[in-house]
Design an enzyme around this catalytic site. Structure first.
Site, mmCIF file in Angstrom:
data_model
loop_
_atom_site.group_PDB
_atom_site.id
_atom_site.type_symbol
_atom_site.label_atom_id
_atom_site.label_comp_id
_atom_site.label_asym_id
_atom_site.label_seq_id
_atom_site.Cartn_x
_atom_site.Cartn_y
_atom_site.Cartn_z
ATOM 1 N N ARG A 241 0.863 -1.179 0.000
ATOM 2 C CA ARG A 241 0.000 0.000 0.000
ATOM 3 C C ARG A 241 0.898 1.226 0.000
ATOM 4 O O ARG A 241 1.945 1.225 0.672
ATOM 5 C CB ARG A 241 -0.882 0.040 1.249
ATOM 6 C CG ARG A 241 -2.033 -0.939 1.253
ATOM 7 C CD ARG A 241 -3.175 -0.455 0.345
ATOM 8 N NE ARG A 241 -4.336 -1.300 0.453
ATOM 9 C CZ ARG A 241 -4.640 -2.297 -0.389
ATOM 10 N NH1 ARG A 241 -3.845 -2.554 -1.404
ATOM 11 N NH2 ARG A 241 -5.735 -2.994 -0.228
ATOM 12 N N GLU A 270 -3.445 7.516 -4.722
ATOM 13 C CA GLU A 270 -3.770 7.002 -6.073
ATOM 14 C C GLU A 270 -5.085 7.601 -6.573
ATOM 15 O O GLU A 270 -6.003 7.782 -5.783
ATOM 16 C CB GLU A 270 -3.890 5.474 -6.018
ATOM 17 C CG GLU A 270 -2.576 4.826 -5.659
ATOM 18 C CD GLU A 270 -2.707 3.329 -5.389
ATOM 19 O OE1 GLU A 270 -3.782 2.762 -5.642
ATOM 20 O OE2 GLU A 270 -1.736 2.746 -4.913
ATOM 21 N N HIS A 288 -0.943 0.375 -9.914
ATOM 22 C CA HIS A 288 -1.558 -0.576 -8.958
ATOM 23 C C HIS A 288 -2.153 -1.781 -9.698
ATOM 24 O O HIS A 288 -3.370 -2.014 -9.663
ATOM 25 C CB HIS A 288 -2.632 0.120 -8.108
ATOM 26 C CG HIS A 288 -2.932 -0.619 -6.829
ATOM 27 N ND1 HIS A 288 -3.354 0.013 -5.683
ATOM 28 C CD2 HIS A 288 -2.875 -1.943 -6.521
ATOM 29 C CE1 HIS A 288 -3.543 -0.886 -4.724
ATOM 30 N NE2 HIS A 288 -3.270 -2.090 -5.208
HETATM 31 O O1 A2R Z 1 3.718 -8.717 11.844
HETATM 32 P P1 A2R Z 1 3.134 -10.082 11.683
HETATM 33 O O2 A2R Z 1 3.900 -11.115 12.446
HETATM 34 O O3 A2R Z 1 1.646 -10.098 11.918
HETATM 35 O O4 A2R Z 1 3.355 -10.487 10.121
HETATM 36 C C1 A2R Z 1 2.558 -9.970 9.083
HETATM 37 C C2 A2R Z 1 3.148 -8.709 8.456
HETATM 38 N N1 A2R Z 1 2.775 -7.473 9.165
HETATM 39 C C3 A2R Z 1 3.668 -6.603 9.680
HETATM 40 N N2 A2R Z 1 5.003 -6.597 9.677
HETATM 41 C C4 A2R Z 1 5.632 -5.580 10.311
HETATM 42 N N3 A2R Z 1 4.970 -4.567 10.923
HETATM 43 C C5 A2R Z 1 3.626 -4.531 10.959
HETATM 44 N N4 A2R Z 1 2.986 -3.530 11.568
HETATM 45 C C6 A2R Z 1 2.919 -5.581 10.309
HETATM 46 N N5 A2R Z 1 1.596 -5.874 10.143
HETATM 47 C C7 A2R Z 1 1.534 -7.025 9.453
HETATM 48 O O5 A2R Z 1 2.588 -8.662 7.132
HETATM 49 C C8 A2R Z 1 2.572 -10.908 7.890
HETATM 50 O O6 A2R Z 1 3.833 -11.500 7.745
HETATM 51 C C9 A2R Z 1 2.312 -9.996 6.688
HETATM 52 C C10 A2R Z 1 0.876 -10.039 6.174
HETATM 53 O O7 A2R Z 1 0.650 -11.314 5.657
HETATM 54 P P2 A2R Z 1 -0.805 -11.843 5.195
HETATM 55 O O8 A2R Z 1 -1.807 -11.453 6.213
HETATM 56 O O9 A2R Z 1 -0.653 -13.294 4.847
HETATM 57 O O10 A2R Z 1 -1.155 -10.990 3.930
HETATM 58 P P3 A2R Z 1 -0.803 -11.257 2.373
HETATM 59 O O11 A2R Z 1 -1.823 -12.132 1.766
HETATM 60 O O12 A2R Z 1 0.623 -11.643 2.240
HETATM 61 O O13 A2R Z 1 -1.027 -9.775 1.811
HETATM 62 C C11 A2R Z 1 -0.270 -8.675 2.343
HETATM 63 C C12 A2R Z 1 -0.731 -7.336 1.828
HETATM 64 C C13 A2R Z 1 -2.225 -7.053 1.846
HETATM 65 O O14 A2R Z 1 -2.712 -6.699 3.095
HETATM 66 C C14 A2R Z 1 -2.368 -5.923 0.844
HETATM 67 O O15 A2R Z 1 -2.261 -4.670 1.455
HETATM 68 C C15 A2R Z 1 -1.178 -6.109 -0.070
HETATM 69 O O16 A2R Z 1 -0.429 -7.208 0.479
HETATM 70 O O17 A2R Z 1 -1.614 -6.411 -1.372
#
Ligand code: A2R
Length: 329
Positions: A241, A270, A288
């Site tokens: 994002r 965007e 995007h």
């Molecule tokens: O931090 P963790 O342990 O919850 O790991 C998640 C990480 N993550 C973060 N890392 C660092 N600081 C943060 N504040 C933070 N918040 C979340 O991002 C986890 O490793 C990753 C998200 O993985 P998934 O939920 O499996 O999402 P996916 O399918 O990989 O998609 C990621 C993003 C979407 O939310 C869209 O915004 C974009 O890709 O297209």
């Protein structure tokens, strides 16, 4: 509510956001479909219609589903949101009202990882500039100059190691590029080195690939300090994002040579992209398009529809988000 088939009472749904004909045509006679492309359209729906709406299909991340819009729909049960990121939906408020929120994970994972990898190589090896070189006829006079960037001898730090982060890492493995990652918690699914601190990771690598969700916890987490730590060979690829990167600090870092280059699929406001970025030679800019192929967008649209159909057939939602887990009816 019956199980296995949609009840004989018609269910009123709202399709909210920019038009997507495939979504609008995806519902059967069991549903009455209302449409609101904008917040204004939503507010113009009669109170009688708003009173009846039980499900929303959100067509795009530009449609804000905040407390205000959710408050206008007292009988709402499920918000089915298009895309894996759902920072445009107030899932916390939805949870307070027992409204389930679903997104479309998995079906876009490999597509977005392909774009991330393509964007990285394109940025390093200057494909866009080289293409322009051929078209302009300059190749007739001299060979294209050697690219300063290369995937060889690079070390990539992935910011986010969820579904898409892991798919990017697999591609880097195949390309013989070492990978480390930063998340809040180490992932049980991978054996790459975990950095709890983003700055420490940026110091240890020369390339950052960003794939975390948007929202308050990641807002501008890639900032001037991170660019300084990344250093003059540094390359940033963002397919997450626009809000995750401090765009003004990025422009400054690229202009001053604090980092080498950037490949960006997402931006802070965007479809507006800062003119300064547009005028730079060391950036590749995409509109995007991470998941934007016909096959993947069809799968995402279908999952938006299937979540609503499943729920209103008395079954569980297929892909509820973490804030609104399905706990039974
Ligand atoms: O931090 P963790 O342990 O919850 O790991 C998640 C990480 N993550 C973060 N890392 C660092 N600081 C943060 N504040 C933070 N918040 C979340 O991002 C986890 O490793 C990753 C998200 O993985 P998934 O939920 O499996 O999402 P996916 O399918 O990989 O998609 C990621 C993003 C979407 O939310 C869209 O915004 C974009 O890709 O297209």
């Amino acid at each position: 509510m019956s199980t296995g088939s949609i009840s004989s009472d018609k269910i009123d749904l709202l399709i909210y956001g920019p038009v997507r004909p495939i979504l609008e045509n995806g519902f059967s006679d069991h549903f009455v479909v209302h449409k609101a492309e904008t917040r204004g359209d939503l507010e113009r729906l009669t109170p009688a219609i708003r009173e009846k709406i039980r499900g929303i299909a959100v067509t795009d991340h530009t449609a804000r589903v905040d407390k205000d819009s959710l408050s206008q729909l007292p009988r709402l049960e499920l918000v089915s949101s298009f895309g894996v990121g759902y920072d445009h939906v107030d899932a916390k408020y939805a949870a307070e009202r027992n409204i389930i929120v679903t997104n479309t994970p998995d079906v876009l994972t490999e597509e977005v990882a392909d774009v991330a990898m393509g964007l990285l190589i394109c940025t390093l090896r200057e494909f866009i500039k080289a293409d322009r070189y051929v078209r302009s006829g300059l190749w007739q006079t001299q060979n294209y100059p050697l690219s300063v960037g290369s995937l060889r001898d690079r070390k990539v730090g992935i910011v986010g190691m969820g579904r898409i982060g892991q798919a990017i890492a697999r591609r880097l493995d195949a390309s013989l590029v070492p990978v480390v990652y930063h998340t809040r918690n180490p992932s049980k699914d991978v054996s790459y080195k975990h950095y709890p601190d983003l700055i420490e990771m940026a110091k240890a690598v020369d390339t950052l690939m960003v794939i975390v969700p948007g929202g308050a916890s990641t807002n501008k987490m890639v900032n001037a300090e991170v660019f300084k730590a990344l250093g003059p060979r540094g390359v940033l690829v963002n397919v997450a994002r626009g809000s995750v990167v401090d765009e003004a600090a990025l422009v400054q870092a690229l202009k001053s040579g604090t980092i080498l280059a950037a490949g960006l699929d997402v931006f802070a406001a965007e479809p507006n992209v800062p003119d300064e970025l547009k005028s730079m030679q060391n950036v590749v800019l995409l509109p995007h398009v991470g998941s934007a192929s016909v096959v993947t967008r069809n799968a995402m649209n279908q999952l938006v529809i299937d979540n609503l159909k499943s729920w209103f057939s008395g079954k569980a939602p297929l892909t509820p988000v973490a804030e609104t887990p399905f706990k039974g009816r």
